[in-house]
Every structure is written in structure tokens, then in C-alpha cells.
Design an enzyme around this catalytic site. Structure first.
Site, PDB file in Angstrom:
ATOM      1  N   ARG A   1       0.844  -1.189   0.000  1.00 54.68           N
ATOM      2  CA  ARG A   1       0.000   0.000   0.000  1.00 54.68           C
ATOM      3  C   ARG A   1       0.879   1.237   0.000  1.00 54.68           C
ATOM      4  NH1 ARG A   1      -3.591  -2.759  -1.216  1.00 54.68           N
ATOM      5  NH2 ARG A   1      -5.756  -2.815  -0.493  1.00 54.68           N
TER       6      ARG A   1
ATOM      7  N   GLU B   1      -2.950   7.805  -5.922  1.00 51.85           N
ATOM      8  CA  GLU B   1      -3.020   6.914  -7.080  1.00 51.85           C
ATOM      9  C   GLU B   1      -4.069   7.402  -8.072  1.00 51.85           C
ATOM     10  OE1 GLU B   1      -1.567   2.902  -4.697  1.00 51.85           O
ATOM     11  OE2 GLU B   1      -3.694   3.126  -5.241  1.00 51.85           O
TER      12      GLU B   1
ATOM     13  N   HIS C   1      -0.981   0.327  -9.235  1.00 49.85           N
ATOM     14  CA  HIS C   1      -1.701  -0.519  -8.289  1.00 49.85           C
ATOM     15  C   HIS C   1      -2.470  -1.617  -9.028  1.00 49.85           C
ATOM     16  CE1 HIS C   1      -3.596  -0.416  -3.999  1.00 49.85           C
ATOM     17  NE2 HIS C   1      -3.342  -1.656  -4.399  1.00 49.85           N
TER      18      HIS C   1
END
Length: 348
Positions: free
Chosen positions: A247, A276, A295
């Protein structure tokens, strides 16, 4: 025990593998509503106020904050019995607030573990073999030799895994196949448990000092935020490589940039970011020895299908009064069962 007729399940209109809707609608005891993510849509708020189960995206920068499962949303949803986070992470769910309200929360730990572990090695090999640099030069430059793009081999090296849950364990297994020594630091596991999962237990400091490749596989929590900062990067072996498919926020991006820019670290493979997607002007994206992805480690067709199936099955189990395999707040279970009986009985 069986569910009362037509327990209500809601999700927002964010992309999800179709198997979720198929499994939920195949159960005669459940109804599914797909709601607008628009924060101004009163119909979404009205439906959530009546729902019994809420499947919520785990992506903090994808989900509008109004639809995070926090104390404010919980107060507006008196019928809410259970929440399913759509991934191994649960950044969009306040688990403590759910526990206080008697709401059961599950994640999908392990559902995309193979995909994330594979992506970890995709990043590692891309950095070590300088694949992205080579691709860019072949497309845009001339007059260089193969030796200008010389990478390295990883066989015989040491990888240090910070966190040895489902994803870390898959990564350990793959690491052995590449001939790597595997170290692991996980304060939630005993030394014997770490060994059973395929790694040598070490302290965090020893892991940083001994590893050629350091890879994060722990959740983002108060105690892990910026756990990889300037001090930790300085403790890593000169010329080592940092990887994260965990993360954003666990590593300090400014400190990582400084360590890479100085040459102390050889490179980094990053799938996760503080924001993100990261801004194109992000300093880390300016470095040729950083391989970046958005991600997407767990966003494979197989991984997303497994997550959707796991979420649907756990929602049905909870509404059926059966304890799910990935309950994040087990202390709530008895209270959840009492609320379930009262709420679903009243809904008949």
C-alpha cells in the site's frame, strides 16, 4: 440457519468481475442493487440506508469519500449488518467503527495473492534486468551497446519480505524457485510460523542489512505508515533494490527518492503510491531505475475473479448466519448474529 427472504445487498457502479453479480443474484434470498458512485445522488444514500450488506471498493483513490464505511455512513445505515471490502486491503473501511456498531467486516485475503506475488517478481526482474530501460532505448535512441544495458542475475541472492501473510507466503514460494534465500519479518507470526511459510525469521534491521531485495507485503495501518523512511533505506545494503506491492504510504516516497538519487539503492519497483495514480511529475517517475505500475498487481483477470467470488460467498455466508473465513473483527460475531436476527426478522 437460513436468511430471511430478500436480504438486500448493495455495491456501487465501479468495475467488478461479473461473477459477483451472478453469485449474489443466483441466491433467491438476496436482492442486489448497483448504485451510482455520484456523491450527489440521493438514491445511493437512500438505498444504503436500507441495505443489509455493502460491498465496497478497497481502493481509496477510486471510491468517493462519501461512500467510505466510516462513522458518518454507519450512522445513516441502521440496517447495515456486514461490509465486504473488495480486496485484501480495507483502507475504505473503519473497522473499529463497524465493530462498535455491531457490523461484521470481511476482506478477501489471499484471493489475489498469486497475482500480487507474480507482479512482485515482474517488478523485481524488470528492475534487475533493466527491461524498461532497454525497451525505451531501442525505441528512441541509437549508438549504444548491449553492455550499456547490462543487468544482473538474481540467483543466489537474498530477498527480505516485510509481512508474511498470504501474499508474502506466495512470494516466498516463488523466491525459492529463483534460487533466493528468503528472510522475513512479521511481528504477528512466531518464528516457527515464519519457517513453516518458507522463510528465515529475522528482525527488521537484520532483514534490511542482509537483503539484496526488500519487498513490502504488510497492510497500511497507523503503526506501518512510513515504516520505510530515510533511516530504513539507509540501513539497506548499498546497491539493493526496494519493492512494494503493498500500500502507498508504508514507504516515504521522498526518502526513497533521495536514497535512489544518491545511488545508495540500485532501483525500485513500485505498484503503490501515496496518491493513485501518481502525478506524472512525481520525482520517482523521473528516475530510469524505477519501474512503476498503477496498483495493478492484484488487478489481473484471475485475481479480480477470485476476489469477486470470495466477496459474494462471504456476504452470503454472513447473511446466512455462517462465520466467514476472513472476518476482520471476530469480536463482533455474537453481536452481529443478534443484530442479524432482529434486523432480518423485522424485514419480513
Amino acid at each position: 440457519m437460513t436468511t430471511s427472504p430478500k436480504a438486500r445487498v448493495c455495491r456501487l457502479d465501479l468495475w467488478i468481475n461479473p461473477v459477483f453479480d451472478e453469485l449474489i443474484t443466483s441466491q433467491s434470498q438476496l436482492t442486489l442493487q448497483v448504485l451510482s458512485r455520484n456523491t450527489d445522488d440521493s438514491a445511493t444514500a437512500d438505498a444504503l440506508a436500507e441495505t443489509h450488506a455493502y460491498h465496497v471498493s478497497a481502493a481509496k483513490d477510486e471510491l468517493p469519500k462519501r461512500w467510505f464505511v466510516d462513522a458518518k455512513l454507519i450512522q445513516a445505515c441502521p440496517q447495515l449488518l456486514c461490509v465486504s471490502a473488495g480486496g485484501a486491503g480495507y483502507d475504505t473501511v473503519d473497522v473499529q467503527a463497524c465493530t462498535e456498531a455491531g457490523i461484521a467486516v470481511v476482506n478477501q485475503a489471499g484471493a489475489n495473492a498469486n497475482s500480487v506475488a507474480e507482479h512482485t517478481f515482474a517488478l523485481l526482474l524488470a528492475v534487475v534486468k533493466r527491461i524498461v530501460e532497454s525497451d525505451n532505448k531501442l525505441r528512441h535512441e541509437t549508438g549504444f551497446s548491449r553492455e550499456d544495458l547490462m543487468g544482473d542475475e538474481i540467483y543466489g541472492g537474498t530477498i527480505g519480505l516485510i509481512g508474511l501473510g498470504a501474499i508474502g507466503t506466495c512470494t516466498a514460494r516463488i523466491s525459492k524457485g529463483f534460487g533466493l534465500e528468503v528472510l522475513a519479518y512479521d511481528p504477528l507470526l512466531s518464528e516457527d510460523q515464519i519457517r513453516l511459510r518458507g522463510a528465515e525469521p529475522v528482525t527488521l534491521n537484520a532483514l534490511l542489512q542482509r537483503s539484496d531485495y526488500v519487498s513490502l507485503h504488510c497492510p497500511l495501518q497507523t503503526e506501518t505508515r512510513h515504516m520505510m523512511g530515510a533511516e530504513q533505506f539507509a540501513a539497506m545494503k548499498p546497491g539493493s533494490i526496494f519493492l512494494s506491492t503493498a500500500r502507498g504510504g508504508i514507504h516515504d516516497e521522498a526518502a526513497l527518492f533521495a536514497s535512489l538519487k544518491s545511488g545508495h539503492l540500485r532501483g525500485a519497483g513500485l505498484d503503490v503510491w501515496e496518491v493513485e495514480p501518481p502525478r506524472q511529475e512525481s520525482p520517482l517517475l523521473s528516475l530510469p531505475n524505477v519501474v512503476a505500475s498503477f496498483h495493478t498487481a492484484g488487478v489481473s483477470h484471475g485475481g479480480r475473479r477470485n476476489v469477486a467470488r470470495s466477496s459474494a460467498n462471504q456476504i452470503f455466508s454472513m447473511l446466512n448466519g455462517e462465520r466467514p473465513p476472513h472476518l476482520l473483527n471476530p469480536e463482533v460475531w455474537e453481536r452481529f448474529l443478534a443484530r442479524r436476527k432482529a434486523v432480518l426478522t423485522a424485514a419480513v
